[in-house]
Design a protein around this motif. Structure first.
Motif, short mmCIF file in Angstrom:
data_model
loop_
_atom_site.label_atom_id
_atom_site.label_comp_id
_atom_site.label_asym_id
_atom_site.label_seq_id
_atom_site.Cartn_x
_atom_site.Cartn_y
_atom_site.Cartn_z
N ARG A 11 -36.50 54.30 28.73
CA ARG A 11 -37.34 53.21 29.26
C ARG A 11 -38.19 53.70 30.44
N ILE A 12 -37.60 54.47 31.32
CA ILE A 12 -38.34 55.02 32.46
C ILE A 12 -39.48 55.91 31.95
N GLN A 13 -39.17 56.79 31.01
CA GLN A 13 -40.20 57.69 30.47
C GLN A 13 -41.30 56.90 29.77
N GLN A 14 -40.92 55.86 29.04
CA GLN A 14 -41.90 55.01 28.36
C GLN A 14 -42.85 54.37 29.38
N LEU A 15 -42.29 53.80 30.44
CA LEU A 15 -43.11 53.12 31.43
C LEU A 15 -43.94 54.09 32.27
N LEU A 16 -43.39 55.26 32.56
CA LEU A 16 -44.18 56.28 33.28
C LEU A 16 -45.43 56.62 32.48
N LYS A 17 -45.26 56.80 31.18
CA LYS A 17 -46.39 57.14 30.33
C LYS A 17 -47.37 55.97 30.23
N GLU A 18 -46.85 54.76 30.00
CA GLU A 18 -47.70 53.57 29.88
C GLU A 18 -48.53 53.34 31.14
N LYS A 19 -47.89 53.49 32.29
CA LYS A 19 -48.56 53.20 33.55
C LYS A 19 -49.21 54.43 34.18
N LYS A 20 -49.14 55.54 33.46
CA LYS A 20 -49.72 56.81 33.92
C LYS A 20 -49.25 57.13 35.35
N MET A 21 -47.94 57.05 35.53
CA MET A 21 -47.32 57.32 36.84
C MET A 21 -46.52 58.61 36.76
N THR A 22 -46.40 59.25 37.90
CA THR A 22 -45.51 60.40 38.00
C THR A 22 -44.16 59.93 38.52
N ARG A 23 -43.15 60.76 38.34
CA ARG A 23 -41.84 60.43 38.90
C ARG A 23 -41.92 60.33 40.42
N TYR A 24 -42.74 61.20 41.02
CA TYR A 24 -42.89 61.16 42.47
C TYR A 24 -43.45 59.80 42.92
N ARG A 25 -44.47 59.32 42.24
CA ARG A 25 -45.05 58.02 42.60
C ARG A 25 -44.03 56.90 42.39
N LEU A 26 -43.28 56.96 41.30
CA LEU A 26 -42.24 55.97 41.06
C LEU A 26 -41.22 56.00 42.19
N ALA A 27 -40.85 57.18 42.64
CA ALA A 27 -39.91 57.30 43.76
C ALA A 27 -40.49 56.63 45.01
N MET A 28 -41.75 56.88 45.28
CA MET A 28 -42.38 56.30 46.46
C MET A 28 -42.47 54.77 46.34
N GLU A 29 -42.84 54.27 45.17
CA GLU A 29 -43.01 52.83 44.96
C GLU A 29 -41.67 52.09 44.93
N SER A 30 -40.62 52.75 44.46
CA SER A 30 -39.33 52.08 44.27
C SER A 30 -38.39 52.23 45.45
N GLY A 31 -38.57 53.29 46.22
CA GLY A 31 -37.62 53.57 47.29
C GLY A 31 -36.40 54.35 46.81
N VAL A 32 -36.38 54.72 45.55
CA VAL A 32 -35.33 55.57 45.00
C VAL A 32 -35.77 57.01 45.21
N SER A 33 -34.89 57.83 45.75
CA SER A 33 -35.30 59.20 46.06
C SER A 33 -35.70 59.96 44.79
N HIS A 34 -36.60 60.91 44.97
CA HIS A 34 -37.06 61.72 43.84
C HIS A 34 -35.89 62.45 43.21
N SER A 35 -34.96 62.93 44.03
CA SER A 35 -33.80 63.66 43.48
C SER A 35 -32.91 62.72 42.65
N THR A 36 -32.77 61.47 43.08
CA THR A 36 -31.97 60.51 42.30
C THR A 36 -32.65 60.23 40.97
N LEU A 37 -33.98 60.04 40.97
CA LEU A 37 -34.71 59.84 39.72
C LEU A 37 -34.55 61.05 38.80
N LYS A 38 -34.65 62.23 39.37
CA LYS A 38 -34.49 63.45 38.59
C LYS A 38 -33.11 63.49 37.95
N ASN A 39 -32.09 63.15 38.72
CA ASN A 39 -30.72 63.14 38.20
C ASN A 39 -30.54 62.09 37.10
#
Length: 80
Positions: A11-39
């Motif tokens: 679901r995360i990968q689907q929405l990243l692609k749909e919204k043309k977002m990077t994991r880094y941007r998602l981390a910044m927008e969500s407040g979830v650390s980039h390392s947590t998203l990576k894990n």
């Protein structure tokens, strides 16, 4: 069949692609650390917290119910 963690990753990968977002941007927008998203995406986290899922949904600008409103999370598609 997917387990819940794998469905979350898809679901995360689907929405990243749909919204043309990077994991880094998602981390910044969500407040979830980039390392947590990576894990989460590499499925090294075995039990994702609902609070983290809520933050991720928020990072996509949606409610958690809208985030979970996907066939990926239908019971017949999950190995629970």
């Amino acid at each position: 069949m997917n387990n819940i963690n794998h469905a979350l990753v898809l679901r995360i990968q689907q929405l990243l692609k749909e919204k043309k977002m990077t994991r880094y941007r998602l981390a910044m927008e969500s407040g979830v650390s980039h390392s947590t998203l990576k894990n989460i995406i590499h499925e090294t986290v075995k039990d994702n917290l609902l609070s983290t899922t809520i933050l991720i949904a928020s990072g996509f600008g949606m409610s958690v119910s809208k985030f979970l409103d996907s066939p990926l999370f239908d019971e017949e598609n999950l190995d629970i």
